[in-house]
Design a protein around this motif. Structure first.
Motif, mmCIF file in Angstrom:
data_model
loop_
_atom_site.group_PDB
_atom_site.id
_atom_site.type_symbol
_atom_site.label_atom_id
_atom_site.label_comp_id
_atom_site.label_asym_id
_atom_site.label_seq_id
_atom_site.Cartn_x
_atom_site.Cartn_y
_atom_site.Cartn_z
ATOM 1 N N PRO A 119 0.794 -1.227 0.000
ATOM 2 C CA PRO A 119 0.000 0.000 0.000
ATOM 3 C C PRO A 119 0.830 1.282 0.000
ATOM 4 N N ASP A 120 2.085 1.206 0.408
ATOM 5 C CA ASP A 120 2.933 2.399 0.454
ATOM 6 C C ASP A 120 3.582 2.729 -0.881
ATOM 7 N N GLU A 121 3.397 1.888 -1.881
ATOM 8 C CA GLU A 121 4.062 2.119 -3.160
ATOM 9 C C GLU A 121 3.104 2.098 -4.351
ATOM 10 N N THR A 122 1.809 2.233 -4.096
ATOM 11 C CA THR A 122 0.845 2.213 -5.189
ATOM 12 C C THR A 122 1.003 3.449 -6.063
ATOM 13 N N ASP A 123 0.721 3.277 -7.339
ATOM 14 C CA ASP A 123 0.802 4.377 -8.298
ATOM 15 C C ASP A 123 -0.081 4.003 -9.489
ATOM 16 N N ALA A 124 -1.292 4.520 -9.501
ATOM 17 C CA ALA A 124 -2.277 4.148 -10.517
ATOM 18 C C ALA A 124 -1.795 4.381 -11.953
ATOM 19 N N PRO A 125 -1.173 5.526 -12.272
ATOM 20 C CA PRO A 125 -0.754 5.728 -13.669
ATOM 21 C C PRO A 125 0.240 4.684 -14.180
ATOM 22 N N THR A 126 1.063 4.118 -13.294
ATOM 23 C CA THR A 126 2.020 3.106 -13.742
ATOM 24 C C THR A 126 1.476 1.691 -13.595
ATOM 25 N N GLY A 127 0.260 1.551 -13.060
ATOM 26 C CA GLY A 127 -0.346 0.230 -12.934
ATOM 27 C C GLY A 127 0.038 -0.509 -11.669
ATOM 28 N N TYR A 128 0.627 0.177 -10.695
ATOM 29 C CA TYR A 128 0.965 -0.455 -9.411
ATOM 30 C C TYR A 128 -0.264 -0.373 -8.519
ATOM 31 N N ILE A 129 -0.835 -1.531 -8.157
ATOM 32 C CA ILE A 129 -2.022 -1.549 -7.313
ATOM 33 C C ILE A 129 -1.687 -2.194 -5.975
ATOM 34 N N SER A 130 -2.361 -1.731 -4.937
ATOM 35 C CA SER A 130 -2.132 -2.225 -3.584
ATOM 36 C C SER A 130 -2.665 -3.642 -3.428
ATOM 37 N N ILE A 131 -1.950 -4.428 -2.652
ATOM 38 C CA ILE A 131 -2.413 -5.774 -2.351
ATOM 39 C C ILE A 131 -3.723 -5.739 -1.571
ATOM 40 N N ASP A 132 -4.034 -4.604 -0.961
ATOM 41 C CA ASP A 132 -5.278 -4.442 -0.214
ATOM 42 C C ASP A 132 -6.460 -4.048 -1.105
ATOM 43 N N SER A 133 -6.213 -3.776 -2.380
ATOM 44 C CA SER A 133 -7.294 -3.354 -3.282
ATOM 45 C C SER A 133 -8.193 -4.547 -3.632
ATOM 46 N N PRO A 134 -9.454 -4.274 -3.963
ATOM 47 C CA PRO A 134 -10.363 -5.371 -4.322
ATOM 48 C C PRO A 134 -9.866 -6.208 -5.503
ATOM 49 N N LEU A 135 -9.289 -5.560 -6.498
ATOM 50 C CA LEU A 135 -8.798 -6.296 -7.662
ATOM 51 C C LEU A 135 -7.653 -7.227 -7.283
ATOM 52 N N ALA A 136 -6.706 -6.735 -6.494
ATOM 53 C CA ALA A 136 -5.573 -7.572 -6.088
ATOM 54 C C ALA A 136 -6.050 -8.732 -5.218
ATOM 55 N N ARG A 137 -6.976 -8.471 -4.301
ATOM 56 C CA ARG A 137 -7.512 -9.542 -3.444
ATOM 57 C C ARG A 137 -8.180 -10.628 -4.281
ATOM 58 N N ALA A 138 -8.900 -10.208 -5.334
ATOM 59 C CA ALA A 138 -9.564 -11.181 -6.205
ATOM 60 C C ALA A 138 -8.552 -11.961 -7.041
ATOM 61 N N LEU A 139 -7.408 -11.344 -7.339
ATOM 62 C CA LEU A 139 -6.386 -11.993 -8.168
ATOM 63 C C LEU A 139 -5.552 -13.030 -7.425
ATOM 64 N N LEU A 140 -5.387 -12.863 -6.120
ATOM 65 C CA LEU A 140 -4.487 -13.750 -5.369
ATOM 66 C C LEU A 140 -4.821 -15.220 -5.586
ATOM 67 N N LYS A 141 -3.784 -15.983 -5.876
ATOM 68 C CA LYS A 141 -3.821 -17.437 -6.099
ATOM 69 C C LYS A 141 -4.513 -17.860 -7.396
ATOM 70 N N LYS A 142 -4.884 -16.890 -8.240
ATOM 71 C CA LYS A 142 -5.444 -17.240 -9.549
ATOM 72 C C LYS A 142 -4.302 -17.682 -10.454
ATOM 73 N N ARG A 143 -4.657 -18.461 -11.480
ATOM 74 C CA ARG A 143 -3.688 -18.988 -12.430
ATOM 75 C C ARG A 143 -4.058 -18.514 -13.841
ATOM 76 N N ILE A 144 -3.126 -18.644 -14.757
ATOM 77 C CA ILE A 144 -3.363 -18.226 -16.143
ATOM 78 C C ILE A 144 -4.610 -18.917 -16.686
ATOM 79 N N ASP A 145 -5.425 -18.159 -17.413
ATOM 80 C CA ASP A 145 -6.699 -18.563 -18.014
ATOM 81 C C ASP A 145 -7.848 -18.667 -17.020
#
Length: 167
Positions: A118-144
């Motif tokens: 969360p201390d290094e997020t930067d939306a214009p460069t595509g850095y999202i926080s691990i606490d964000s809803p998108l990152a939480r939904a992505l955790l442990k997902k695999r390709i496809d």
């Protein structure tokens, strides 16, 4: 109206090596360069006499307070952070530090994000926080894998196209 604010939610205490280096550099610059400059300017403004009508003095006091608050925050936060500099044992799955390519299932648009602390997020460069809803939904997902996430614009379906840990 009171100045009381509810305490902020606890954020995840993880950071990448690059983010950690950036915060240490900011702390060093604030403490060794900016603060001495402001203290010197504050002393010069204080020497001018009547402080109650001295705008320069008031401005410098406020600026010094902001610097001291940020220094105090960074000092405490850097102690609490855990630097994650190892790649996960399963490079095909999404974990902290991953750079992911997503495809919007409805529109076909492609997006690239990097999951960081969360201390290094930067939306214009595509850095999202691990606490964000998108990152939480992505955790442990695999390709496809296809998944849905509640975003401010509504529920959106994505397909995970690629995962990498290049940094």
């Amino acid at each position: 109206m009171s100045r009381w604010r509810p305490p902020a939610e606890k954020s995840t205490a993880l950071i990448t090596p690059q983010g950690h280096a950036r915060l240490k550099t900011e702390l060093d610059e604030l403490w060794r360069q900016r603060r001495p400059e402001v203290v010197k300017a504050l002393a010069a403004a204080a020497a001018e006499g009547d402080r109650s009508e001295n705008a320069e003095y008031t401005y410098r006091k406020k600026q010094l307070g902001e610097i001291d608050r940020r220094v105090r925050y960074l000092s405490k936060r850097l102690e609490a952070l855990r630097v994650v500099d190892t790649k996960p044992s399963d490079p095909e799955a999404v974990f902290f530090g991953a750079t992911v390519e997503l495809e919007n299932a409805a529109s076909g648009e492609s997006h690239t994000y990097r999951i960081v602390g969360p201390d290094e997020t930067d939306a214009p460069t595509g850095y999202i926080s691990i606490d964000s809803p998108l990152a939480r939904a992505l955790l442990k997902k695999r390709i496809d894998d296809e998944f849905s996430v509640e975003l401010p614009s509504g529920v959106t379906r994505f397909i995970l196209v690629d995962v990498s840990y290049d940094g």
